[in-house]
Write a protein that holds these residues in place. Structure first.
Motif, PDB file in Angstrom:
ATOM      1  N   GLY A 149      -1.588  11.604 -27.624  1.00 42.15           N
ATOM      2  CA  GLY A 149      -2.822  10.922 -27.956  1.00 42.15           C
ATOM      3  C   GLY A 149      -3.504  10.318 -26.667  1.00 42.15           C
ATOM      4  N   ASP A 150      -3.901   9.165 -26.585  1.00 41.11           N
ATOM      5  CA  ASP A 150      -4.904   8.413 -25.377  1.00 41.11           C
ATOM      6  C   ASP A 150      -3.877   8.082 -24.293  1.00 41.11           C
ATOM      7  N   TRP A 151      -3.120   8.647 -23.847  1.00 36.95           N
ATOM      8  CA  TRP A 151      -1.840   8.370 -22.838  1.00 36.95           C
ATOM      9  C   TRP A 151      -2.631   7.727 -21.508  1.00 36.95           C
ATOM     10  N   GLN A 152      -3.839   8.145 -21.348  1.00 36.53           N
ATOM     11  CA  GLN A 152      -4.508   7.609 -20.008  1.00 36.53           C
ATOM     12  C   GLN A 152      -4.641   6.293 -20.059  1.00 36.53           C
ATOM     13  N   ARG A 153      -4.748   5.610 -21.118  1.00 34.91           N
ATOM     14  CA  ARG A 153      -5.374   4.258 -21.336  1.00 34.91           C
ATOM     15  C   ARG A 153      -4.177   3.449 -20.612  1.00 34.91           C
ATOM     16  N   ARG A 154      -3.049   3.828 -20.704  1.00 33.21           N
ATOM     17  CA  ARG A 154      -1.974   3.127 -19.906  1.00 33.21           C
ATOM     18  C   ARG A 154      -1.692   2.992 -18.713  1.00 33.21           C
ATOM     19  N   MET A 155      -2.461   3.936 -17.947  1.00 35.26           N
ATOM     20  CA  MET A 155      -2.271   4.197 -16.502  1.00 35.26           C
ATOM     21  C   MET A 155      -3.490   3.657 -15.518  1.00 35.26           C
ATOM     22  N   THR A 156      -3.137   2.916 -14.392  1.00 32.42           N
ATOM     23  CA  THR A 156      -4.014   2.555 -13.386  1.00 32.42           C
ATOM     24  C   THR A 156      -3.312   2.834 -12.125  1.00 32.42           C
ATOM     25  N   ILE A 157      -4.190   3.454 -11.218  1.00 36.78           N
ATOM     26  CA  ILE A 157      -3.708   4.135  -9.803  1.00 36.78           C
ATOM     27  C   ILE A 157      -4.229   2.998  -8.817  1.00 36.78           C
ATOM     28  N   HIS A 158      -3.473   2.720  -7.986  1.00 36.59           N
ATOM     29  CA  HIS A 158      -3.831   1.959  -6.917  1.00 36.59           C
ATOM     30  C   HIS A 158      -3.516   2.619  -5.574  1.00 36.59           C
ATOM     31  N   MET A 159      -4.735   2.493  -4.719  1.00 37.80           N
ATOM     32  CA  MET A 159      -4.550   3.268  -3.476  1.00 37.80           C
ATOM     33  C   MET A 159      -4.317   2.448  -2.214  1.00 37.80           C
ATOM     34  N   ASP A 160      -4.061   1.096  -2.446  1.00 39.30           N
ATOM     35  CA  ASP A 160      -4.263   0.321  -1.075  1.00 39.30           C
ATOM     36  C   ASP A 160      -2.905   0.214  -0.262  1.00 39.30           C
ATOM     37  N   GLN A 161      -1.836   0.801  -0.608  1.00 43.47           N
ATOM     38  CA  GLN A 161      -0.810   1.160  -0.090  1.00 43.47           C
ATOM     39  C   GLN A 161      -0.237   2.576   0.594  1.00 43.47           C
ATOM     40  N   LEU A 162      -1.525   3.439   0.553  1.00 42.45           N
ATOM     41  CA  LEU A 162      -1.259   4.811   1.211  1.00 42.45           C
ATOM     42  C   LEU A 162      -1.049   4.853   2.503  1.00 42.45           C
ATOM     43  N   GLY A 163      -1.909   4.140   3.249  1.00 45.97           N
ATOM     44  CA  GLY A 163      -1.845   3.840   4.699  1.00 45.97           C
ATOM     45  C   GLY A 163      -2.518   5.318   5.327  1.00 45.97           C
ATOM     46  N   ALA A 164      -1.691   5.777   6.478  1.00 45.71           N
ATOM     47  CA  ALA A 164      -1.865   6.804   7.388  1.00 45.71           C
ATOM     48  C   ALA A 164      -1.468   7.988   6.314  1.00 45.71           C
ATOM     49  N   GLY A 165      -0.725   8.062   5.020  1.00 45.59           N
ATOM     50  CA  GLY A 165      -0.362   9.059   4.408  1.00 45.59           C
ATOM     51  C   GLY A 165       0.984   9.201   4.228  1.00 45.59           C
ATOM     52  N   TYR A 166       1.233  10.253   3.607  1.00 45.17           N
ATOM     53  CA  TYR A 166       2.584  10.479   2.863  1.00 45.17           C
ATOM     54  C   TYR A 166       3.779  10.263   3.912  1.00 45.17           C
ATOM     55  N   GLY A 167       4.855   9.583   3.635  1.00 47.42           N
ATOM     56  CA  GLY A 167       6.029   9.423   4.655  1.00 47.42           C
ATOM     57  C   GLY A 167       5.542   8.705   5.938  1.00 47.42           C
ATOM     58  N   ARG A 168       4.253   8.029   5.932  1.00 47.89           N
ATOM     59  CA  ARG A 168       3.747   7.151   6.990  1.00 47.89           C
ATOM     60  C   ARG A 168       4.086   5.851   6.633  1.00 47.89           C
ATOM     61  N   SER A 169       4.831   5.078   7.317  1.00 47.71           N
ATOM     62  CA  SER A 169       5.041   3.537   6.884  1.00 47.71           C
ATOM     63  C   SER A 169       3.881   2.658   7.150  1.00 47.71           C
ATOM     64  N   THR A 170       3.812   1.619   6.295  1.00 53.45           N
ATOM     65  CA  THR A 170       2.825   0.464   6.791  1.00 53.45           C
ATOM     66  C   THR A 170       3.271  -0.647   7.154  1.00 53.45           C
ATOM     67  N   PRO A 171       2.698  -1.674   7.630  1.00 50.89           N
ATOM     68  CA  PRO A 171       3.348  -3.151   8.122  1.00 50.89           C
ATOM     69  C   PRO A 171       3.748  -3.572   6.499  1.00 50.89           C
TER      70      PRO A 171
END
Length: 261
Positions: free
Chosen positions: A169-191
């Motif tokens: 059904g409408d499975w996407q209505r439950r999903m929210t994507i947040h981009m504010d923690q990606l930082g410099a990319g995969y495997g790269r830590s942030t403060p």
């Protein structure tokens, strides 16, 4: 997977338990010292091959070639990594979580997960859809931009619907994507992710690692701070494992542990 891959470690453990041989193919070159998951894979008896600096597509091609070689030698190999089959585990996880919440009389409203390759996220969202759960699944991206992450999840959910024969059904209505923690990319830590590791360890006594769970927990703290998750609405951070990877990460970057020398 990468030398710190949790999937590789869990596969090696399952193979050892079942009396099966396990061959692990790592992208990259052998490290100077083997710690964390790589050390555990050796302990579990897996055969490990390093493929050099190859991308995901080439690693997949080499894996399929290894399967062909083993079959030609009379073995019966199974290549771990089908995203739809893997996602079924997290469809069951949704069922397990809601059962636990109900037994604790908790009206769960939010679940926070890492946003990465897609099987974990797609399986959990599919399970939530089948159970018709009224909650928001917050995906904190640790690897991809939002459009690619969403496309990956959609492809796997489509595969789940075909595999199981049950529409979501409408499975996407439950999903929210947040981009504010990606930082410099995969495997790269942030403060924020470094602080999250210390916060969980020093206040609650549980451990995060820096690729997936630290950024995700930092995302949860941010969502609470800005009111996206209201303080009076029950929320669950779903810890996807990987603590052994922390040892290799810290060995390479001591600054990941506040106060470490």
């Amino acid at each position: 997977g990468a030398p710190e891959s949790n999937q590789c470690r869990l596969t090696a453990a399952a193979a050892a338990k079942l009396g099966l041989d396990c061959l692990i193919l790592h992208g990259g070159n052998p490290p100077d010292s083997e710690v964390g998951n790589l050390m555990l894979n050796r302990l579990l008896g897996a055969e490990i091959r390093f493929l050099g600096p190859v991308d995901e597509d080439e690693r997949g091609r080499r894996a399929r070639a290894a399967v062909e070689d083993l079959a030609a030698a009379g073995r019966r190999p199974y290549l771990v990594g089908d995203p739809v089959v893997g996602a079924l585990g997290y469809a069951r996880a949704a069922e397990e979580l809601v059962r636990q919440a109900r037994s604790a009389d908790v009206a769960l409203r939010h679940v926070v997960l890492p946003g990465s390759m897609g099987p974990t996220e797609a399986g959990f969202l599919y399970g939530c859809a089948l159970l018709d759960l009224e909650l928001t699944v917050h995906l904190v991206s640790v690897e991809y931009q939002a459009d690619e992450l969403q496309a990956r999840i959609a492809r796997i959910v489509d595969g789940l619907q075909r595999h199981a024969g049950v529409p979501a059904g409408d499975w996407q209505r439950r999903m929210t994507i947040h981009m504010d923690q990606l930082g410099a990319g995969y495997g790269r830590s942030t403060p924020a992710s470094v602080a999250a590791v210390a916060t969980c360890a020093r206040l609650e006594g549980f451990l995060l690692e820096h690729t997936y769970t630290a950024k995700t927990f930092a995302g949860l703290l941010g969502l609470l701070a800005n009111g996206t998750i209201p303080a009076d609405e029950p929320a669950c951070f779903l810890h996807t494992g990987g603590v052994p990877a922390l040892f290799g990460q810290v060995a390479n970057q001591p600054g990941l542990i506040p106060g470490a020398r």
